[in-house]
Design a protein around this motif. Sequence first.
Motif, PDB file in Angstrom:
ATOM      1  N   SER A  15       0.823  -1.215   0.000  1.00 46.41           N
ATOM      2  CA  SER A  15       0.000   0.000   0.000  1.00 46.41           C
ATOM      3  C   SER A  15       0.856   1.264   0.000  1.00 46.41           C
ATOM      4  CB  SER A  15      -0.942   0.005   1.211  1.00 46.41           C
ATOM      5  OG  SER A  15      -0.224   0.233   2.411  1.00 46.41           O
ATOM      6  N   LYS A  16       2.113   1.164   0.434  1.00 42.02           N
ATOM      7  CA  LYS A  16       3.008   2.317   0.476  1.00 42.02           C
ATOM      8  C   LYS A  16       3.802   2.499  -0.822  1.00 42.02           C
ATOM      9  CE  LYS A  16       3.482   2.239   5.459  1.00 42.02           C
ATOM     10  NZ  LYS A  16       2.876   3.513   5.769  1.00 42.02           N
ATOM     11  N   VAL A  17       3.737   1.520  -1.717  1.00 46.26           N
ATOM     12  CA  VAL A  17       4.436   1.633  -3.004  1.00 46.26           C
ATOM     13  C   VAL A  17       3.698   2.658  -3.862  1.00 46.26           C
ATOM     14  CG1 VAL A  17       5.008   0.378  -5.123  1.00 46.26           C
ATOM     15  CG2 VAL A  17       5.302  -0.731  -2.904  1.00 46.26           C
ATOM     16  N   PRO A  18       4.418   3.602  -4.467  1.00 48.73           N
ATOM     17  CA  PRO A  18       3.754   4.608  -5.313  1.00 48.73           C
ATOM     18  C   PRO A  18       2.974   3.948  -6.453  1.00 48.73           C
ATOM     19  CG  PRO A  18       6.030   5.229  -4.891  1.00 48.73           C
ATOM     20  CD  PRO A  18       5.859   3.838  -4.355  1.00 48.73           C
ATOM     21  N   GLN A  19       1.840   4.539  -6.793  1.00 48.71           N
ATOM     22  CA  GLN A  19       0.963   3.987  -7.823  1.00 48.71           C
ATOM     23  C   GLN A  19       1.691   3.793  -9.147  1.00 48.71           C
ATOM     24  OE1 GLN A  19      -2.049   3.056  -6.768  1.00 48.71           O
ATOM     25  NE2 GLN A  19      -2.398   2.073  -8.731  1.00 48.71           N
ATOM     26  N   SER A  20       2.626   4.683  -9.466  1.00 47.31           N
ATOM     27  CA  SER A  20       3.334   4.585 -10.744  1.00 47.31           C
ATOM     28  C   SER A  20       4.208   3.335 -10.838  1.00 47.31           C
ATOM     29  CB  SER A  20       4.183   5.833 -10.966  1.00 47.31           C
ATOM     30  OG  SER A  20       5.116   5.991  -9.910  1.00 47.31           O
ATOM     31  N   TYR A  21       4.565   2.726  -9.701  1.00 43.35           N
ATOM     32  CA  TYR A  21       5.376   1.505  -9.702  1.00 43.35           C
ATOM     33  C   TYR A  21       4.525   0.240  -9.696  1.00 43.35           C
ATOM     34  CZ  TYR A  21       9.539   4.245  -8.623  1.00 43.35           C
ATOM     35  OH  TYR A  21      10.571   5.131  -8.671  1.00 43.35           O
ATOM     36  N   LYS A  22       3.258   0.358  -9.358  1.00 49.04           N
ATOM     37  CA  LYS A  22       2.417  -0.826  -9.163  1.00 49.04           C
ATOM     38  C   LYS A  22       2.077  -1.558 -10.452  1.00 49.04           C
ATOM     39  CE  LYS A  22       0.536   0.176  -4.705  1.00 49.04           C
ATOM     40  NZ  LYS A  22      -0.631   0.211  -3.847  1.00 49.04           N
ATOM     41  N   HIS A  23       2.331  -0.955 -11.599  1.00 48.90           N
ATOM     42  CA  HIS A  23       2.060  -1.638 -12.869  1.00 48.90           C
ATOM     43  C   HIS A  23       3.249  -2.508 -13.309  1.00 48.90           C
ATOM     44  CE1 HIS A  23       4.424   1.761 -14.284  1.00 48.90           C
ATOM     45  NE2 HIS A  23       4.701   1.018 -15.333  1.00 48.90           N
ATOM     46  N   ALA A  24       4.395  -2.346 -12.663  1.00 47.54           N
ATOM     47  CA  ALA A  24       5.610  -3.063 -13.060  1.00 47.54           C
ATOM     48  C   ALA A  24       5.538  -4.539 -12.669  1.00 47.54           C
ATOM     49  CB  ALA A  24       6.828  -2.417 -12.406  1.00 47.54           C
ATOM     50  N   PHE A  25       6.323  -5.350 -13.344  1.00 50.96           N
ATOM     51  CA  PHE A  25       6.413  -6.766 -13.036  1.00 50.96           C
ATOM     52  C   PHE A  25       7.302  -6.947 -11.812  1.00 50.96           C
ATOM     53  CE2 PHE A  25       7.373 -11.237 -13.649  1.00 50.96           C
ATOM     54  CZ  PHE A  25       6.133 -11.716 -14.041  1.00 50.96           C
ATOM     55  N   CYS A  26       6.927  -7.848 -10.907  1.00 50.65           N
ATOM     56  CA  CYS A  26       7.652  -8.046  -9.646  1.00 50.65           C
ATOM     57  C   CYS A  26       8.208  -9.459  -9.559  1.00 50.65           C
ATOM     58  CB  CYS A  26       6.724  -7.846  -8.459  1.00 50.65           C
ATOM     59  SG  CYS A  26       5.905  -6.272  -8.403  1.00 50.65           S
ATOM     60  N   TYR A  27       9.447  -9.564  -9.118  1.00 44.29           N
ATOM     61  CA  TYR A  27      10.048 -10.841  -8.780  1.00 44.29           C
ATOM     62  C   TYR A  27      10.269 -10.864  -7.276  1.00 44.29           C
ATOM     63  CZ  TYR A  27      11.156 -11.466 -13.712  1.00 44.29           C
ATOM     64  OH  TYR A  27      11.074 -11.615 -15.072  1.00 44.29           O
ATOM     65  N   SER A  28      10.065 -12.007  -6.662  1.00 42.71           N
ATOM     66  CA  SER A  28      10.296 -12.124  -5.227  1.00 42.71           C
ATOM     67  C   SER A  28      10.778 -13.530  -4.906  1.00 42.71           C
ATOM     68  CB  SER A  28       9.013 -11.826  -4.446  1.00 42.71           C
ATOM     69  OG  SER A  28       8.098 -12.892  -4.590  1.00 42.71           O
ATOM     70  N   ASP A  29      11.125 -13.731  -3.631  1.00 41.05           N
ATOM     71  CA  ASP A  29      11.459 -15.079  -3.211  1.00 41.05           C
ATOM     72  C   ASP A  29      10.161 -15.879  -3.067  1.00 41.05           C
ATOM     73  OD1 ASP A  29      10.380 -14.193  -0.837  1.00 41.05           O
ATOM     74  OD2 ASP A  29      12.291 -14.070   0.202  1.00 41.05           O
ATOM     75  N   LEU A  30      10.243 -17.050  -2.525  1.00 41.42           N
ATOM     76  CA  LEU A  30       9.097 -17.953  -2.497  1.00 41.42           C
ATOM     77  C   LEU A  30       8.177 -17.754  -1.296  1.00 41.42           C
ATOM     78  CD1 LEU A  30      10.986 -21.156  -3.654  1.00 41.42           C
ATOM     79  CD2 LEU A  30       9.639 -19.594  -5.039  1.00 41.42           C
ATOM     80  N   ALA A  33       3.450 -14.974   1.511  1.00 42.07           N
ATOM     81  CA  ALA A  33       2.777 -13.685   1.711  1.00 42.07           C
ATOM     82  C   ALA A  33       2.731 -12.878   0.424  1.00 42.07           C
ATOM     83  CB  ALA A  33       3.481 -12.896   2.806  1.00 42.07           C
ATOM     84  N   TYR A  34       3.798 -12.908  -0.375  1.00 41.65           N
ATOM     85  CA  TYR A  34       3.822 -12.168  -1.635  1.00 41.65           C
ATOM     86  C   TYR A  34       2.759 -12.705  -2.592  1.00 41.65           C
ATOM     87  CZ  TYR A  34       8.454 -10.628  -0.091  1.00 41.65           C
ATOM     88  OH  TYR A  34       9.492 -10.102   0.609  1.00 41.65           O
ATOM     89  N   GLN A  35       2.617 -14.015  -2.620  1.00 43.58           N
ATOM     90  CA  GLN A  35       1.662 -14.635  -3.530  1.00 43.58           C
ATOM     91  C   GLN A  35       0.223 -14.321  -3.133  1.00 43.58           C
ATOM     92  OE1 GLN A  35       2.833 -18.772  -3.732  1.00 43.58           O
ATOM     93  NE2 GLN A  35       4.963 -18.185  -4.093  1.00 43.58           N
TER      94      GLN A  35
END
Length: 109
Positions: A15-30, A33-35
């Motif tokens: 929720s704290k990530v700027p809206q302009s970044y929320k359209h980008a593709f995200c990679y994370s560990d396994l 919670a991220y999923q």
Amino acid sequence: MWGDRSADTCAMLWSKVPQSYKHAFCYSDLLKAYQKVLDKEQHRACTKQEGQTNHIERFNLTLRQRSGRFVRKSLAFSKNLFMHIVVLRIFLNAYNHDQARKYTVTHPS
């Protein structure tokens, strides 16, 4: 962001990530919670062997090497959250300035 590695903490961070970044593709560990929080079309959970998180791991290592207060409680450690924020902002400003300078030198317009 302070907190555990739960879906609630992940949702607060997202929720704290700027809206302009929320359209980008995200990679994370396994971490599950991220999923639970991130959109399936723009998120990919991967292992370190896949190499998609190398750039952020490299940045985290640079941050820890250049600022001792992020390694462990030591002589550089401050209990004041404000001071951690100030030092982090100073680091990010200097780091971004240095990266922009390197880019300008290697990619003149």
